[in-house]
Design a protein around this motif. Structure first.
Motif, PDB file in Angstrom:
ATOM      1  N   VAL A   1       0.844   5.081   9.045  1.00  0.00           N
ATOM      2  CA  VAL A   1      -0.530   5.380   9.135  1.00  0.00           C
ATOM      3  C   VAL A   1      -1.456   3.992   8.780  1.00  0.00           C
ATOM      4  O   VAL A   1      -2.461   3.403   9.316  1.00  0.00           O
ATOM      5  CB  VAL A   1      -1.194   6.354   8.107  1.00  0.00           C
ATOM      6  CG1 VAL A   1      -2.517   6.481   7.691  1.00  0.00           C
ATOM      7  CG2 VAL A   1      -0.481   7.699   8.563  1.00  0.00           C
ATOM      8  N   LEU A   2      -0.768   3.267   7.471  1.00  0.00           N
ATOM      9  CA  LEU A   2      -1.375   2.059   7.090  1.00  0.00           C
ATOM     10  C   LEU A   2      -1.211   1.086   8.005  1.00  0.00           C
ATOM     11  O   LEU A   2      -1.978  -0.012   8.327  1.00  0.00           O
ATOM     12  CB  LEU A   2      -0.840   1.728   5.803  1.00  0.00           C
ATOM     13  CG  LEU A   2      -1.144   2.443   4.692  1.00  0.00           C
ATOM     14  CD1 LEU A   2      -0.153   1.990   3.391  1.00  0.00           C
ATOM     15  CD2 LEU A   2      -2.592   2.371   4.070  1.00  0.00           C
TER      16      LEU A   2
ATOM     17  N   GLY B   1       5.610   8.251   4.688  1.00  0.00           N
ATOM     18  CA  GLY B   1       4.476   8.693   5.615  1.00  0.00           C
ATOM     19  C   GLY B   1       3.322   7.834   5.813  1.00  0.00           C
ATOM     20  O   GLY B   1       2.634   7.746   6.867  1.00  0.00           O
ATOM     21  N   ALA B   2       3.185   6.949   4.824  1.00  0.00           N
ATOM     22  CA  ALA B   2       1.953   6.090   4.760  1.00  0.00           C
ATOM     23  C   ALA B   2       2.402   4.982   5.554  1.00  0.00           C
ATOM     24  O   ALA B   2       1.280   4.423   5.955  1.00  0.00           O
ATOM     25  CB  ALA B   2       1.852   5.678   3.245  1.00  0.00           C
TER      26      ALA B   2
ATOM     27  N   GLY C   1       0.966  -1.118  -0.164  1.00  0.00           N
ATOM     28  CA  GLY C   1      -0.046  -0.024  -0.099  1.00  0.00           C
ATOM     29  C   GLY C   1       0.877   1.320   0.120  1.00  0.00           C
ATOM     30  O   GLY C   1       0.543   2.188  -0.620  1.00  0.00           O
ATOM     31  N   ALA C   2       1.920   1.117   0.950  1.00  0.00           N
ATOM     32  CA  ALA C   2       2.871   2.410   0.817  1.00  0.00           C
ATOM     33  C   ALA C   2       3.624   2.788  -0.476  1.00  0.00           C
ATOM     34  O   ALA C   2       3.512   3.993  -0.782  1.00  0.00           O
ATOM     35  CB  ALA C   2       3.836   2.164   1.851  1.00  0.00           C
TER      36      ALA C   2
ATOM     37  N   ALA D   1       6.032  10.423   0.674  1.00  0.00           N
ATOM     38  CA  ALA D   1       4.570   9.875   0.834  1.00  0.00           C
ATOM     39  C   ALA D   1       4.478   8.412   1.250  1.00  0.00           C
ATOM     40  O   ALA D   1       3.652   8.064   2.015  1.00  0.00           O
ATOM     41  CB  ALA D   1       3.838  10.221  -0.238  1.00  0.00           C
ATOM     42  N   ALA D   2       5.302   7.642   0.592  1.00  0.00           N
ATOM     43  CA  ALA D   2       5.274   6.402   0.931  1.00  0.00           C
ATOM     44  C   ALA D   2       5.904   5.892   2.313  1.00  0.00           C
ATOM     45  O   ALA D   2       5.309   5.285   3.123  1.00  0.00           O
ATOM     46  CB  ALA D   2       6.301   5.695   0.053  1.00  0.00           C
TER      47      ALA D   2
ATOM     48  N   ILE E   1       0.982   4.006  -2.920  1.00  0.00           N
ATOM     49  CA  ILE E   1       0.582   5.660  -2.725  1.00  0.00           C
ATOM     50  C   ILE E   1       1.856   6.457  -3.223  1.00  0.00           C
ATOM     51  O   ILE E   1       1.606   7.520  -3.472  1.00  0.00           O
ATOM     52  CB  ILE E   1       0.424   5.714  -1.116  1.00  0.00           C
ATOM     53  CG1 ILE E   1      -0.957   5.192  -0.741  1.00  0.00           C
ATOM     54  CG2 ILE E   1       0.536   7.220  -0.677  1.00  0.00           C
ATOM     55  CD1 ILE E   1      -1.131   5.185   0.816  1.00  0.00           C
ATOM     56  N   GLY E   2       3.096   5.780  -2.818  1.00  0.00           N
ATOM     57  CA  GLY E   2       4.266   6.770  -3.391  1.00  0.00           C
ATOM     58  C   GLY E   2       4.264   6.947  -4.830  1.00  0.00           C
ATOM     59  O   GLY E   2       4.694   7.959  -5.226  1.00  0.00           O
TER      60      GLY E   2
END
Length: 84
Positions: free
Chosen positions: A78-79, A74-75, A42-43, A71-72, A46-47
């Protein structure tokens, strides 16, 4: 008039259940757990989306890559918290 005959089916009442698989060996555990694999996938997704959108938006490619990596990264936490 002819009658159709159905083939005889073997009786399964006396069949033994299938054998159990052998127990897992200590070295058989997966490299990543399913949870970790889903979070990292998922990361990465997103990246790629953030970097691709940045590049399509006219940002310099190096900055788009930097935005995607940020973004990856930071995700991941959260994920990790969301996927339980």
């Amino acid at each position: 008039m002819t009658t159709s005959q159905q083939p005889s089916q073997p009786s399964h009442s006396s069949a033994a259940p299938p054998p159990c698989p052998p127990p897992a060996q200590p070295g058989d555990e997966p490299f990543l757990s399913l949870h970790s694999a889903v979070v990292l996938l998922g990361a990465v997704l997103i990246g790629i989306v953030v970097g691709g959108l940045g590049h399509l938006g006219g940002v310099h490619p190096a900055l788009a890559v930097l935005a995607g990596l940020t973004a990856a990264g930071g995700a991941v936490p959260v994920l990790r918290a969301l996927i339980r």
